[in-house]
Design a protein around this motif. Sequence first.
Motif, PDB file in Angstrom:
ATOM      1  N   HIS A   1     -31.819  64.086  15.944  1.00  0.00           N
ATOM      2  CA  HIS A   1     -31.379  62.980  15.083  1.00  0.00           C
ATOM      3  C   HIS A   1     -31.923  63.162  13.673  1.00  0.00           C
ATOM      4  O   HIS A   1     -31.195  62.969  12.683  1.00  0.00           O
ATOM      5  CB  HIS A   1     -31.851  61.659  15.682  1.00  0.00           C
ATOM      6  CG  HIS A   1     -31.402  60.452  14.909  1.00  0.00           C
ATOM      7  ND1 HIS A   1     -32.106  59.962  13.840  1.00  0.00           N
ATOM      8  CD2 HIS A   1     -30.312  59.652  15.048  1.00  0.00           C
ATOM      9  CE1 HIS A   1     -31.488  58.906  13.346  1.00  0.00           C
ATOM     10  NE2 HIS A   1     -30.397  58.699  14.060  1.00  0.00           N
ATOM     11  N   TYR A   2     -33.182  63.540  13.574  1.00  0.00           N
ATOM     12  CA  TYR A   2     -33.826  63.722  12.276  1.00  0.00           C
ATOM     13  C   TYR A   2     -33.085  64.776  11.455  1.00  0.00           C
ATOM     14  O   TYR A   2     -32.772  64.566  10.280  1.00  0.00           O
ATOM     15  CB  TYR A   2     -35.283  64.126  12.487  1.00  0.00           C
ATOM     16  CG  TYR A   2     -36.118  64.219  11.229  1.00  0.00           C
ATOM     17  CD1 TYR A   2     -36.770  63.100  10.727  1.00  0.00           C
ATOM     18  CD2 TYR A   2     -36.280  65.427  10.565  1.00  0.00           C
ATOM     19  CE1 TYR A   2     -37.558  63.178   9.587  1.00  0.00           C
ATOM     20  CE2 TYR A   2     -37.058  65.521   9.421  1.00  0.00           C
ATOM     21  CZ  TYR A   2     -37.698  64.400   8.945  1.00  0.00           C
ATOM     22  OH  TYR A   2     -38.463  64.482   7.804  1.00  0.00           O
TER      23      TYR A   2
ATOM     24  N   PRO B   1     -27.547  55.053  14.616  1.00  0.00           N
ATOM     25  CA  PRO B   1     -27.586  56.112  15.641  1.00  0.00           C
ATOM     26  C   PRO B   1     -26.662  57.269  15.282  1.00  0.00           C
ATOM     27  O   PRO B   1     -25.724  57.119  14.496  1.00  0.00           O
ATOM     28  CB  PRO B   1     -27.109  55.394  16.912  1.00  0.00           C
ATOM     29  CG  PRO B   1     -27.213  53.943  16.614  1.00  0.00           C
ATOM     30  CD  PRO B   1     -27.049  53.787  15.141  1.00  0.00           C
ATOM     31  N   ILE B   2     -26.915  58.430  15.875  1.00  0.00           N
ATOM     32  CA  ILE B   2     -26.033  59.578  15.687  1.00  0.00           C
ATOM     33  C   ILE B   2     -24.646  59.232  16.218  1.00  0.00           C
ATOM     34  O   ILE B   2     -24.507  58.628  17.277  1.00  0.00           O
ATOM     35  CB  ILE B   2     -26.589  60.822  16.414  1.00  0.00           C
ATOM     36  CG1 ILE B   2     -27.868  61.298  15.733  1.00  0.00           C
ATOM     37  CG2 ILE B   2     -25.561  61.957  16.430  1.00  0.00           C
ATOM     38  CD1 ILE B   2     -28.510  62.490  16.405  1.00  0.00           C
ATOM     39  N   GLY B   3     -23.644  59.620  15.455  1.00  0.00           N
ATOM     40  CA  GLY B   3     -22.272  59.348  15.873  1.00  0.00           C
ATOM     41  C   GLY B   3     -21.697  58.106  15.230  1.00  0.00           C
ATOM     42  O   GLY B   3     -20.478  57.923  15.186  1.00  0.00           O
TER      43      GLY B   3
ATOM     44  N   ALA C   1     -30.044  65.944  11.927  1.00  0.00           N
ATOM     45  CA  ALA C   1     -28.636  65.597  11.693  1.00  0.00           C
ATOM     46  C   ALA C   1     -28.473  64.735  10.442  1.00  0.00           C
ATOM     47  O   ALA C   1     -27.427  64.763   9.787  1.00  0.00           O
ATOM     48  CB  ALA C   1     -28.066  64.867  12.903  1.00  0.00           C
ATOM     49  N   LYS C   2     -29.511  63.970  10.115  1.00  0.00           N
ATOM     50  CA  LYS C   2     -29.443  63.097   8.948  1.00  0.00           C
ATOM     51  C   LYS C   2     -29.825  63.819   7.658  1.00  0.00           C
ATOM     52  O   LYS C   2     -29.610  63.273   6.567  1.00  0.00           O
ATOM     53  CB  LYS C   2     -30.370  61.889   9.155  1.00  0.00           C
ATOM     54  CG  LYS C   2     -29.996  61.004  10.331  1.00  0.00           C
ATOM     55  CD  LYS C   2     -28.708  60.252  10.107  1.00  0.00           C
ATOM     56  CE  LYS C   2     -28.408  59.295  11.253  1.00  0.00           C
ATOM     57  NZ  LYS C   2     -27.227  58.469  11.015  1.00  0.00           N
TER      58      LYS C   2
ATOM     59  N   TRP D   1     -26.708  54.059   6.764  1.00  0.00           N
ATOM     60  CA  TRP D   1     -26.312  55.124   7.692  1.00  0.00           C
ATOM     61  C   TRP D   1     -27.521  55.907   8.200  1.00  0.00           C
ATOM     62  O   TRP D   1     -27.562  56.320   9.354  1.00  0.00           O
ATOM     63  CB  TRP D   1     -25.329  56.066   6.994  1.00  0.00           C
ATOM     64  CG  TRP D   1     -25.031  57.314   7.775  1.00  0.00           C
ATOM     65  CD1 TRP D   1     -24.161  57.436   8.815  1.00  0.00           C
ATOM     66  CD2 TRP D   1     -25.613  58.607   7.572  1.00  0.00           C
ATOM     67  NE1 TRP D   1     -24.157  58.733   9.279  1.00  0.00           N
ATOM     68  CE2 TRP D   1     -25.039  59.476   8.534  1.00  0.00           C
ATOM     69  CE3 TRP D   1     -26.547  59.128   6.678  1.00  0.00           C
ATOM     70  CZ2 TRP D   1     -25.381  60.827   8.610  1.00  0.00           C
ATOM     71  CZ3 TRP D   1     -26.882  60.468   6.749  1.00  0.00           C
ATOM     72  CH2 TRP D   1     -26.303  61.304   7.707  1.00  0.00           C
ATOM     73  N   TYR D   2     -28.516  56.095   7.337  1.00  0.00           N
ATOM     74  CA  TYR D   2     -29.719  56.815   7.761  1.00  0.00           C
ATOM     75  C   TYR D   2     -30.363  56.171   8.980  1.00  0.00           C
ATOM     76  O   TYR D   2     -30.934  56.850   9.831  1.00  0.00           O
ATOM     77  CB  TYR D   2     -30.749  56.850   6.619  1.00  0.00           C
ATOM     78  CG  TYR D   2     -30.664  58.073   5.751  1.00  0.00           C
ATOM     79  CD1 TYR D   2     -30.885  59.349   6.265  1.00  0.00           C
ATOM     80  CD2 TYR D   2     -30.377  57.959   4.396  1.00  0.00           C
ATOM     81  CE1 TYR D   2     -30.809  60.473   5.459  1.00  0.00           C
ATOM     82  CE2 TYR D   2     -30.297  59.084   3.582  1.00  0.00           C
ATOM     83  CZ  TYR D   2     -30.511  60.330   4.121  1.00  0.00           C
ATOM     84  OH  TYR D   2     -30.430  61.434   3.328  1.00  0.00           O
TER      85      TYR D   2
ATOM     86  N   ASP E   1     -20.828  56.897  12.170  1.00  0.00           N
ATOM     87  CA  ASP E   1     -20.668  57.391  10.807  1.00  0.00           C
ATOM     88  C   ASP E   1     -19.805  56.497   9.936  1.00  0.00           C
ATOM     89  O   ASP E   1     -19.382  56.913   8.856  1.00  0.00           O
ATOM     90  CB  ASP E   1     -20.062  58.804  10.839  1.00  0.00           C
ATOM     91  CG  ASP E   1     -21.047  59.838  11.369  1.00  0.00           C
ATOM     92  OD1 ASP E   1     -22.256  59.548  11.369  1.00  0.00           O
ATOM     93  OD2 ASP E   1     -20.601  60.918  11.793  1.00  0.00           O
TER      94      ASP E   1
END
Length: 532
Positions: free
Chosen positions: A505-506, A342-344, A508-509, A338-339, A346
């Motif tokens: 993105h960074y 892409p964002i979204g 968000a993770k 998951w890391y 999940d």
Amino acid sequence: MTHPQPSYAFDRFRLRTAQHELLCDGQPVSLEPKAFALLTELLARRGELLGRDDLLDAVWGHRYVTPGVLSRSIAQLRRALGDDSDHPRYIQTVHALGYRFIAPVTCAGDGHAMDAVPREAPVTPQAGADATNESSVSPGDGLTVPIAVLPFANMSGDPEQVYFSDGITEDIITELSRWRILAVRSRAASFRYRGVAADMRQVARELHVRYILEGSVRRMGDRMRITAQLVDAQDGKHVWAEKFDRDVADVFAVQDEVVRTIVGTLVGRVQAVGAEQARRKPPASLAAYECVLKGNALPWAEPWGAEEATRMFERAIALDPGYGFAHSLLAAMRYGAWYEAPIGDDAALQESYALATRALELDPDESTCHSIYAQLCHLRQEYELSLQHVRRAVELNPNNQWNAGDMGMMLNYAGEPEEALQWFRRARELDPYFDVPWYWREYGLAYLLLHRYDEALAMLDRITGRNYRYSALRAASYALRGDDEIARIHAADCLAQRPEFTIAHYLAKTPFKRHQDSDLLAEGLRRAGLPD
């Protein structure tokens, strides 16, 4: 007349220059050509202090290469040899001057053993270990009993079975570590002596222990023989020795019997029962257990290693759907994937959370299940629940350095970096050889959040290997310290590895509980020139 090319032997290793191969216990060790040439040069001039320019000239000739190329090759050698830069067994770094090979070496070309260069000081004893008055340990004196478990020898005649004997050793270390009265040396410390015919008293001095457990495993089809000997290193005598001839499926019962005997002998208890006993739930399937051992032995940081480990853990669960530990490890692999997504996207995170939740239901007394579940809670921004479970992991296994490091990591994101530092220090007290990259990354992050940028960079500089996340954190630290030019270099390295990198993105993770923490990191990344 052509002279034969020399071969070098040291510890468990043999380097054969003519065949261009490095062997460990007779098995090939993978090395890049330049790293192999570098090791050959160090062995050929063992004991000498070799400057960086000397090594660059000898290995890379007159080609222009940056000093970082040498550092990366040295790091690769240390990983291949299982060496540690803080407590070197083979390659010593002499700050600002160069490197020296310090272990005793035999050259097959002349047949003479070389004089050994003195090693650095022995490792620091664990917190609470009685390293000075070892002759007066009793169950009621409030002291911990220091003990090391050396790698059980694989006597099966099949090198492929090494993982099995190693797994049994690691399980015994884990189970003994659950007892607060015992100060058990870490796997990293003990496994430095694999295949070494070392004197028990010397090992005890180097590891600061009173007792040493050693043994062997011989697997013959569906039968196995496990021998175990507990040695009092003070006088070299055996406290007890036992031989177990059992079906392979009884391996867990043998492990538990060894643990009970040690606890009963050293702590004065007839059997390991009561509230302090770890209520481990072993897998129902031996094949599932073996899959977990194989998967856990793979390099997860390498894409091929992560892929194969994922298959092993999936196979373990298919063989034994009630195996909590396997669910927990597969959860770790899923959120690792998951890391990188892409964002979204999940789906992997949701699957990881489901696996971690199931692991906890199946085995609530396994500390790793709590620790990995805590990390999933953090990613879901459930910070209090995260701390609750990582604390439970430490309660279940207080001598596990991974649990201590995880505690520091969870405290970072929960807004407690000062307390996090204490746990990062604790991890290295438990295991002076604890050197995984994420540990130094999180250690550095704690200092960054406290605006102590010099110390943050000192921790980040301990990371071996190249990863865009590490480069981004270095860039932010330099930028916040005011070194904009160096910050931009690391930012460029981050983007070279991950062209689609964005600050959003960074962050968000790796969500933070406190806005000021995420704002500080974002400011550093932005000042370094990384895109929003």
